[in-house]
Every structure is written in C-alpha cells, then in structure tokens.
Design a protein around this motif. Structure first.
Motif, PDB file in Angstrom:
ATOM      1  N   MET A   1       0.846  -1.184   0.000  1.00 26.39           N
ATOM      2  CA  MET A   1       0.000   0.000   0.000  1.00 26.39           C
ATOM      3  C   MET A   1       0.887   1.241   0.000  1.00 26.39           C
ATOM      4  SD  MET A   1      -2.930   1.052   2.769  1.00 26.39           S
ATOM      5  CE  MET A   1      -3.806  -0.482   2.518  1.00 26.39           C
ATOM      6  N   SER A   2       0.764   2.076  -1.028  1.00 24.08           N
ATOM      7  CA  SER A   2       1.664   3.212  -1.176  1.00 24.08           C
ATOM      8  C   SER A   2       1.368   4.343  -0.206  1.00 24.08           C
ATOM      9  CB  SER A   2       1.595   3.734  -2.616  1.00 24.08           C
ATOM     10  OG  SER A   2       0.273   4.093  -2.950  1.00 24.08           O
ATOM     11  N   VAL A   3       0.089   4.551   0.123  1.00 23.46           N
ATOM     12  CA  VAL A   3      -0.307   5.621   1.031  1.00 23.46           C
ATOM     13  C   VAL A   3      -0.980   4.989   2.249  1.00 23.46           C
ATOM     14  CG1 VAL A   3      -1.655   7.726   1.311  1.00 23.46           C
ATOM     15  CG2 VAL A   3      -0.632   7.199  -0.912  1.00 23.46           C
ATOM     16  N   ALA A   4      -0.567   5.400   3.433  1.00 24.38           N
ATOM     17  CA  ALA A   4      -1.101   4.803   4.662  1.00 24.38           C
ATOM     18  C   ALA A   4      -2.574   5.167   4.825  1.00 24.38           C
ATOM     19  CB  ALA A   4      -0.313   5.281   5.864  1.00 24.38           C
ATOM     20  N   PRO A   5      -3.361   4.234   5.367  1.00 30.09           N
ATOM     21  CA  PRO A   5      -4.782   4.501   5.572  1.00 30.09           C
ATOM     22  C   PRO A   5      -5.026   5.455   6.735  1.00 30.09           C
ATOM     23  CG  PRO A   5      -4.224   2.339   6.435  1.00 30.09           C
ATOM     24  CD  PRO A   5      -2.993   2.854   5.754  1.00 30.09           C
ATOM     25  N   ASP A   6      -6.200   6.072   6.726  1.00 29.37           N
ATOM     26  CA  ASP A   6      -6.625   6.895   7.862  1.00 29.37           C
ATOM     27  C   ASP A   6      -6.989   6.007   9.045  1.00 29.37           C
ATOM     28  OD1 ASP A   6      -6.509   9.228   6.257  1.00 29.37           O
ATOM     29  OD2 ASP A   6      -8.516   8.808   5.482  1.00 29.37           O
ATOM     30  N   VAL A   7      -7.674   4.898   8.753  1.00 24.82           N
ATOM     31  CA  VAL A   7      -8.181   4.002   9.794  1.00 24.82           C
ATOM     32  C   VAL A   7      -7.969   2.565   9.359  1.00 24.82           C
ATOM     33  CG1 VAL A   7     -10.200   3.300  11.155  1.00 24.82           C
ATOM     34  CG2 VAL A   7      -9.962   5.691  10.437  1.00 24.82           C
ATOM     35  N   ILE A   8      -7.597   1.711  10.310  1.00 22.24           N
ATOM     36  CA  ILE A   8      -7.604   0.257  10.115  1.00 22.24           C
ATOM     37  C   ILE A   8      -8.569  -0.326  11.143  1.00 22.24           C
ATOM     38  CG2 ILE A   8      -6.293  -1.886  10.288  1.00 22.24           C
ATOM     39  CD1 ILE A   8      -3.822  -0.324   9.384  1.00 22.24           C
ATOM     40  N   VAL A   9      -9.513  -1.120  10.672  1.00 18.81           N
ATOM     41  CA  VAL A   9     -10.470  -1.790  11.559  1.00 18.81           C
ATOM     42  C   VAL A   9     -10.107  -3.277  11.620  1.00 18.81           C
ATOM     43  CG1 VAL A   9     -12.884  -2.387  11.956  1.00 18.81           C
ATOM     44  CG2 VAL A   9     -12.291  -0.135  11.029  1.00 18.81           C
ATOM     45  N   LEU A  10      -9.941  -3.772  12.845  1.00 18.79           N
ATOM     46  CA  LEU A  10      -9.631  -5.186  13.081  1.00 18.79           C
ATOM     47  C   LEU A  10     -10.807  -5.837  13.795  1.00 18.79           C
ATOM     48  CD1 LEU A  10      -5.999  -4.803  14.506  1.00 18.79           C
ATOM     49  CD2 LEU A  10      -6.657  -5.225  12.116  1.00 18.79           C
ATOM     50  N   ALA A  11     -11.120  -7.068  13.429  1.00 20.10           N
ATOM     51  CA  ALA A  11     -12.190  -7.819  14.087  1.00 20.10           C
ATOM     52  C   ALA A  11     -11.947  -9.304  13.874  1.00 20.10           C
ATOM     53  CB  ALA A  11     -13.557  -7.422  13.540  1.00 20.10           C
ATOM     54  N   SER A  12     -12.499 -10.118  14.761  1.00 23.45           N
ATOM     55  CA  SER A  12     -12.316 -11.570  14.639  1.00 23.45           C
ATOM     56  C   SER A  12     -12.890 -12.114  13.343  1.00 23.45           C
ATOM     57  CB  SER A  12     -12.970 -12.280  15.831  1.00 23.45           C
ATOM     58  OG  SER A  12     -12.274 -11.992  17.023  1.00 23.45           O
ATOM     59  N   ARG A  13     -14.009 -11.491  12.894  1.00 26.06           N
ATOM     60  CA  ARG A  13     -14.658 -11.951  11.668  1.00 26.06           C
ATOM     61  C   ARG A  13     -15.127 -10.737  10.877  1.00 26.06           C
ATOM     62  NH1 ARG A  13     -15.811 -14.575  15.831  1.00 26.06           N
ATOM     63  NH2 ARG A  13     -17.400 -13.037  16.372  1.00 26.06           N
ATOM     64  N   ILE A  14     -14.818 -10.741   9.604  1.00 28.77           N
ATOM     65  CA  ILE A  14     -15.360  -9.747   8.686  1.00 28.77           C
ATOM     66  C   ILE A  14     -16.018 -10.497   7.536  1.00 28.77           C
ATOM     67  CG2 ILE A  14     -14.865  -7.824   7.130  1.00 28.77           C
ATOM     68  CD1 ILE A  14     -12.504  -7.078   8.874  1.00 28.77           C
ATOM     69  N   HIS A  15     -17.331 -10.436   7.497  1.00 32.81           N
ATOM     70  CA  HIS A  15     -18.067 -11.025   6.383  1.00 32.81           C
ATOM     71  C   HIS A  15     -18.143  -9.957   5.290  1.00 32.81           C
ATOM     72  CE1 HIS A  15     -19.091 -14.433   8.826  1.00 32.81           C
ATOM     73  NE2 HIS A  15     -19.882 -13.750   9.633  1.00 32.81           N
ATOM     74  N   THR A  16     -17.337 -10.094   4.272  1.00 29.29           N
ATOM     75  CA  THR A  16     -17.235  -9.046   3.257  1.00 29.29           C
ATOM     76  C   THR A  16     -18.398  -9.064   2.264  1.00 29.29           C
ATOM     77  OG1 THR A  16     -16.002 -10.374   1.653  1.00 29.29           O
ATOM     78  CG2 THR A  16     -14.729  -9.245   3.395  1.00 29.29           C
ATOM     79  N   LEU A  17     -19.057 -10.226   2.103  1.00 30.25           N
ATOM     80  CA  LEU A  17     -20.071 -10.459   1.063  1.00 30.25           C
ATOM     81  C   LEU A  17     -19.502 -10.206  -0.334  1.00 30.25           C
ATOM     82  CD1 LEU A  17     -23.409  -9.138   2.618  1.00 30.25           C
ATOM     83  CD2 LEU A  17     -22.204 -11.296   2.979  1.00 30.25           C
ATOM     84  N   ASP A  18     -18.170 -10.290  -0.424  1.00 27.41           N
ATOM     85  CA  ASP A  18     -17.476 -10.140  -1.704  1.00 27.41           C
ATOM     86  C   ASP A  18     -16.969 -11.508  -2.125  1.00 27.41           C
ATOM     87  OD1 ASP A  18     -16.165  -8.891  -3.910  1.00 27.41           O
ATOM     88  OD2 ASP A  18     -14.285  -9.002  -2.799  1.00 27.41           O
ATOM     89  N   PRO A  19     -17.452 -12.048  -3.241  1.00 20.44           N
ATOM     90  CA  PRO A  19     -17.025 -13.399  -3.645  1.00 20.44           C
ATOM     91  C   PRO A  19     -15.520 -13.544  -3.794  1.00 20.44           C
ATOM     92  CG  PRO A  19     -18.885 -12.639  -4.978  1.00 20.44           C
ATOM     93  CD  PRO A  19     -18.415 -11.460  -4.189  1.00 20.44           C
ATOM     94  N   GLY A  20     -14.824 -12.460  -4.105  1.00 20.47           N
ATOM     95  CA  GLY A  20     -13.375 -12.536  -4.278  1.00 20.47           C
ATOM     96  C   GLY A  20     -12.629 -12.827  -3.000  1.00 20.47           C
ATOM     97  N   ARG A  21     -13.158 -12.372  -1.871  1.00 21.71           N
ATOM     98  CA  ARG A  21     -12.567 -12.663  -0.569  1.00 21.71           C
ATOM     99  C   ARG A  21     -13.685 -12.597   0.465  1.00 21.71           C
ATOM    100  NH1 ARG A  21      -6.750 -11.073   2.008  1.00 21.71           N
ATOM    101  NH2 ARG A  21      -7.034 -12.247   3.937  1.00 21.71           N
ATOM    102  N   PRO A  22     -14.386 -13.681   0.702  1.00 22.22           N
ATOM    103  CA  PRO A  22     -15.569 -13.647   1.579  1.00 22.22           C
ATOM    104  C   PRO A  22     -15.271 -13.342   3.039  1.00 22.22           C
ATOM    105  CG  PRO A  22     -15.558 -15.603   0.180  1.00 22.22           C
ATOM    106  CD  PRO A  22     -14.209 -14.982   0.063  1.00 22.22           C
ATOM    107  N   GLN A  23     -14.069 -13.730   3.503  1.00 18.86           N
ATOM    108  CA  GLN A  23     -13.740 -13.566   4.912  1.00 18.86           C
ATOM    109  C   GLN A  23     -12.446 -12.778   5.070  1.00 18.86           C
ATOM    110  OE1 GLN A  23     -15.747 -14.622   7.417  1.00 18.86           O
ATOM    111  NE2 GLN A  23     -17.199 -15.361   5.868  1.00 18.86           N
ATOM    112  N   ALA A  24     -12.370 -12.001   6.148  1.00 23.84           N
ATOM    113  CA  ALA A  24     -11.159 -11.243   6.454  1.00 23.84           C
ATOM    114  C   ALA A  24     -11.174 -10.922   7.939  1.00 23.84           C
ATOM    115  CB  ALA A  24     -11.104  -9.965   5.614  1.00 23.84           C
ATOM    116  N   THR A  25     -10.105 -10.305   8.406  1.00 23.07           N
ATOM    117  CA  THR A  25     -10.058  -9.841   9.799  1.00 23.07           C
ATOM    118  C   THR A  25      -9.556  -8.406   9.891  1.00 23.07           C
ATOM    119  OG1 THR A  25      -7.830 -10.770  10.089  1.00 23.07           O
ATOM    120  CG2 THR A  25      -9.692 -12.171  10.729  1.00 23.07           C
ATOM    121  N   ALA A  26      -9.262  -7.769   8.734  1.00 23.31           N
ATOM    122  CA  ALA A  26      -8.766  -6.392   8.746  1.00 23.31           C
ATOM    123  C   ALA A  26      -9.244  -5.671   7.495  1.00 23.31           C
ATOM    124  CB  ALA A  26      -7.241  -6.353   8.820  1.00 23.31           C
TER     125      ALA A  26
END
Length: 533
Positions: A1-26
């Motif tokens: 990532m070339s530019v740092a984000p304003d906010v990073i959200v972390l959680a045990s489970r992230i249901h993205t509802l995105d078929p490309g990556r259904p699950q994440a934690t950040a």
C-alpha cells in the motif's frame, strides 16, 4: 500500500459479502474508501504514523447496513405528539388521550393501529367524547395514509364536507354529508396538516441529527429516503453546517404525485444529483395506491367492504406516462404498490419500457401478491423493496383488520419475501420508519422469524422466512443494487465506499431471537465513524 490509511479496523470476523474474498479480519480506509482487505498480519504493513487502529476484538464486521425504505425527515413531522403504537383498543385510546400533551392547544398523536377500533368505523366521536368538542385533535393511523381529526380540527381547516382531489383521496362523510373525521390519503390529510402547529426549523434540525445518530447507533450507515418535499434539503444542509456531516448516507426520492404536468416532471429530473457531503437526490417516488386498512389499496378484487378497487391516480395511464418520461431522462423510480392490481400495473409499465429498464425501477411494500406475479419481477429485472415488520400488524389466524379486508386467500400470500428471493429477485429490506421501528437488528430477526424476536406470537406465513444470509443481503448487497450502487457499495472490497457495521454477535450464526439484542460497537458511514460504543 503506497499511502497509509486513515483508519484500520480489526475484528475476529469480517463477512465481506465479496465473492473474491468472503472472509477477512482487517480492513483499511482512506478518504472514505476501502483501500485494503486482509488479515491482521497484512494490516501491520498498511499502518502509517497517522493511522488510527480500531481493534473490535471478537466482534463481527459486515458491510454497512442500509435501510431500503425510510422517512427520517418527513417522519419527524409524522411522529409528532403522543406515540399511540402501544394502544390496543378504544379504552386504551381514551386513556392515552387523557394524558396527552397539548402542543399550541392541539393534541397530536401517531402510530394508532387500525385494529384498535375492533372493526368499528373510524369516527371522531371517540375523540370528542374524551376531550370535548372544542379541542383540535389530529391522530395519524399507523399506515401513514389515513388520520382521524376532531370536529374542532376540521373546523380550523375549513373542512365541512366532501372534497374532490387530483388523486383518489377521501374526506369520509356520514349519510348526511358531515365529515366523520376519517381522512384517507395525503391530499385529504394535508387539509388539516396545513393548519396544525409545527416545531421551529432549528428544533427540527437538531431533532433530525439526533434521530440519525440513534439510527447509526443501531447499526445503520445509510437509508433510501422515500421523500424530499418541503424544506427537507434545507434541513440536511443545516445539519451539515452545524455538525459537519449527516450521520447516515441518505439517498432521497422526491414524490411524483397525480396531477403533475410536464414542467413538474422536468423539475424532478433537474433535482437529480443534488447532493451534500453524505446525501444526494437519486430517484423519484410514486404511489400507485394507498393501503388495505384505509380501503385505498388497488386490488384485483375488492375487499370485504367493496373497497380497494382503484388506483391512487385517477387515470393509471397518467402514472405510466410519468414513469416513461422519467425513465427516458435516466431517472430511477420507486413505486409504492400495496395491492396485487397495483403491483401488476407497475410491472406492466416497466415491461413496456424494454430491456434497458432492468434493475432501474423498484416496487415498494408488495403486501399481497399471487405467486405467478412474483416470477415477473425476475423476468423484468424489477427490484422488490419490502418491510418485513409490517406484517406484525396482522395475525396468523387472519382475525386482524388487514387480513379481514383482503380475505383468507390473499392473506396466505402476504409479504412473500422468500418466494421473491427464491425466484431470483433482488430484495431490499427496510423499516418505513416511522411506520415501524427503524432498528435493523429487529428487522433482520423478524425477516427470519416472521414474528417479533423474544415473543411467542405465532409467526405470520412462516414459510416466507428468509435465511440469515438473505436477510443480511437485503440490507447490504441488495440494497446497493436497488440504489444502482453495486459498483461502489454493499460489499467490503477495495475501492468501494467505506460503510461498515460491527456487531458483537455474528448475524449469520447467532439465533435469530438473539441478534436483535446484539450490541453495535462501531458504525462507519462514508469512511467516517458515526457511532462507537
């Protein structure tokens, strides 16, 4: 990532509802957009010196919830005075009226259930017996399309008998031509609304911000607002000026009512894309009919009183012409259609538009529908927008006012959410606040239970229950499609708008009765944290 984000959200489970990556934690956010989706190890490399890290621990994050049908601004006026939604019978109404606060000499109330009248006519006698003949009273019934006014209120408005309107609205009168106080549809109610007391602009501005903040605290990040009349846009600008940003992302739909001419239609076109920091005008709202309880729905066969036989438009062909005019200008439309004949006419109207109408037009409410008509939604690409908790005004044994009016056969095909989903229809879910409570957690639960969570009430048409995923999609991916925003919202994926909702409980695996009580540790709308527990 070339530019740092304003906010990073972390959680045990992230249901993205995105078929490309259904699950994440950040998930990383910068300038209102999602810039990265991954896990905690990856997130360590995203972080910059100015990045805020929000660690939600065992919480579950989903795409930001969007109410598919709400009236947060108009609703502030509709929900003025005494809340009568808990009244169950006429004795309860008398008690509530006796303790009601007066506003500039008036008694105002809202949310009164038609069932409270026990099948008796809606008549001002109950008001005048409780409060005397000289007190102006105006009570909105829960459907938002009818009201009960006292004789003093009618006199203040100069209403002494029947009226004619450009839409199918009624000042109900007795056989002698004397108004009963029952006013059906907006044009009739507006006669009295015009002379009622109203809160000052600044008070309404602050009340709107407080309401939207409460909505954000319940997990909402946006809403499809089905009105934009009067000073709505001025109020939103005033909220932004005072508070920086409207707490929810709002998509407004000004009304197109019967009697409109070409100049009026062109004005609606010109309003499109009017926008603020977190709101915009993006569509037009129609009404093809009214409500079953008010006798103003448009049914294929009349109700048990011989009512609900006609469209709100005196000539439905004028409605069709207006939709075609707006469609040609690239405007998306949403049409209130309660009855089966009303829904059929809207589907016929869209069918005549041709293939380029797919996913551009939607129908709101859809309270009773034959199964063969459900298939036409998918065939034509018409979006369904429904409010599951509206069926709470009915009973499984069909003894309520709505079911009695439509009859058992039509009551058995009430709010057919699951049938529409199983047919492949896009189904956006919402509340229609203030007609029903705005809390999305309750509606997610009700959509799965077909009853209010935490109760033992017999479910209404339980075969129409949605799965947890279907319910969540109704507030996320399907809501985005309904707004024409699937390319920028509704999922958690890089490049999409940073709308996030966090639950303490996982909405996809938590028992439905419990999800309504889940704490909401975080809500983010358009990259801005609008609620943090």
């Amino acid at each position: 990532m070339s530019v740092a984000p304003d906010v990073i959200v972390l959680a045990s489970r992230i249901h993205t509802l995105d078929p490309g990556r259904p699950q994440a934690t950040a998930v990383a956010v910068r300038d209102g957009l999602i810039t990265a989706v991954g896990d905690e190890a990856e997130a360590r490399h995203w972080r910059g010196p100015g990045t805020e890290v929000v660690d939600l621990g065992d919480a579950t994050v989903v795409p930001g919830l969007v109410d598919g049908h709400s009236h947060p601004v108009l609703g502030l006026d509709l929900a003025t005075g005494t809340d009568l939604s808990g009244v169950r019978d006429l004795d309860g109404l008398r008690t509530a009226l006796a303790g009601a606060e007066r506003i500039d000499g008036w008694i105002l109330g809202w949310g009164l259930d038609h069932n409270a009248f026990g099948g008796h006519p809606v008549h001002r006698d109950i008001l005048e017996a409780a409060l005397g003949p000289d007190t102006p009273v105006f009570i909105r019934l829960y459907d938002g399309h009818s009201a009960l006014a006292s004789g003093a209120a009618l006199r203040a408005a100069g209403v002494t008998g029947a009226r004619s309107f450009a839409q199918r609205a009624t000042v109900v009168c007795d056989p002698d031509g004397i108004p009963t106080g029952h006013l059906i549809e907006h044009a009739a109610m507006d006669l009295v609304v015009a002379v009622m007391p109203r809160r000052p602009f600044a008070e309404r501005r602050d009340a709107l911000h407080a309401l939207l903040s409460d909505m954000a605290a319940s997990g909402l990040t946006g809403a499809h607002v089905m009105d934009a009349a009067g000073d709505v846009l001025d109020l939103l600008c005033a909220v932004e000026e005072r508070h920086g940003q409207v707490p929810l992302r709002l998509r407004l739909h000004p009304w197109c009512m019967p009697g409109i001419d070409k100049d009026g239609l062109d004005e609606l076109v010109a309003l499109q894309a009017t926008a603020g920091r977190n709101w915009l005008v993006g569509g037009v709202k129609f009404f093809i009919d009214g409500t079953v309880e008010g006798g103003s729905a448009w049914l294929e066969h009349p109700d048990c009183h011989g009512q609900s036989r006609d469209a709100l438009w005196l000539d439905p062909a004028d409605y069709t012409a207006a939709v075609h005019h707006l469609h040609a200008a690239g405007v998306r439309t949403a049409t209130h259609a309660i009855g089966d004949a009303g829904v059929r006419h809207v589907l016929d109207t869209v069918a005549a538009l041709g293939a380029d109408a797919r996913m551009r037009h939607r129908i709101e409410h859809i309270e009773t529908l034959p199964y063969e008509q459900a298939a036409r939604f998918a065939e034509l690409g018409v979006i369904a927008s429904m409010q599951p908790t509206h069926s709470a005004y009915t009973r499984a044994d069909h003894t309520d006012e709505w079911s009695t009016r439509v009859g058992a056969e039509r009551a058995r095909r009430a709010w057919i959410c699951r049938t529409l989903r199983d047919t492949g229809v896009v189904l956006a879910l919402g509340s229609d606040w203030p007609i029903a409570r705005f809390d999305a957690r309750e509606i997610l639960a009700y959509a799965q239970l077909r009853r209010h969570p935490g109760t033992d009430i017999t479910p209404v048409c339980p075969e129409q229950a949605l799965t947890p995923l279907m319910a969540l999609e109704g507030y996320t991916t399907h809501a985005a499609i309904a707004a024409g925003e699937a390319h920028r919202a509704g999922r958690i994926a890089r490049g999409l708008r940073a709308d996030l909702t966090a639950f303490a409980l996982d909405p996809l695996i938590t028992p439905s009765d419990d999800i309504a009580q889940s704490p909401v540790p975080l809500t983010m709308s358009n990259g801005r944290i609008t609620h943090r527990a």
